[in-house]
Scaffold this motif. Sequence first.
Motif, PDB file in Angstrom:
ATOM      1  N   GLU A  17       0.837  -1.210   0.000  1.00 36.30           N
ATOM      2  CA  GLU A  17       0.000   0.000   0.000  1.00 36.30           C
ATOM      3  C   GLU A  17       0.868   1.255   0.000  1.00 36.30           C
ATOM      4  O   GLU A  17       0.551   2.227  -0.690  1.00 36.30           O
ATOM      5  N   LYS A  20       2.226   1.651  -3.523  1.00 36.41           N
ATOM      6  CA  LYS A  20       1.179   2.121  -4.426  1.00 36.41           C
ATOM      7  C   LYS A  20       0.925   3.613  -4.227  1.00 36.41           C
ATOM      8  O   LYS A  20       0.787   4.362  -5.209  1.00 36.41           O
ATOM      9  N   TYR A  23       3.779   5.568  -5.909  1.00 37.49           N
ATOM     10  CA  TYR A  23       3.666   5.642  -7.365  1.00 37.49           C
ATOM     11  C   TYR A  23       2.558   6.601  -7.792  1.00 37.49           C
ATOM     12  O   TYR A  23       2.680   7.304  -8.795  1.00 37.49           O
ATOM     13  N   LYS A  24       1.469   6.659  -7.029  1.00 39.33           N
ATOM     14  CA  LYS A  24       0.416   7.645  -7.313  1.00 39.33           C
ATOM     15  C   LYS A  24       0.965   9.055  -7.130  1.00 39.33           C
ATOM     16  O   LYS A  24       0.632   9.961  -7.901  1.00 39.33           O
TER      17      LYS A  24
END
Length: 103
Positions: A17, A20, A23-24
């Motif tokens: 998480e 992720k 990367y966002k």
Amino acid sequence: MKSLNDKKLARAKRKIEEIKKFYKHVVAYILINLFLAFVWKFSFKIVGNFTVSNQFDGDGFTHIPIWLIWGIFLALDALKTFGFLNLHGKDWEERKIEEFMKD
């Protein structure tokens, strides 16, 4: 009490998480800074003569590009996400949980 595999699975899910989210953050950084650089021209003063802007000029360091400020925070986020800023060690959280459960 949770088994060792359950703890490892939970830790792996938390790490995924975090990655992720990182990367966002990178995608938002790229897209928004591209938008600011090519579409929307802005600048605003913060303190004295220092101005945050997305435009370059010949004034030296009086204009601080927004991508630089945000890039510093992005780099710190990368260090945190990929474990370079882990000041407590790998198993610090588990050791603390066990310590507090003993009390």
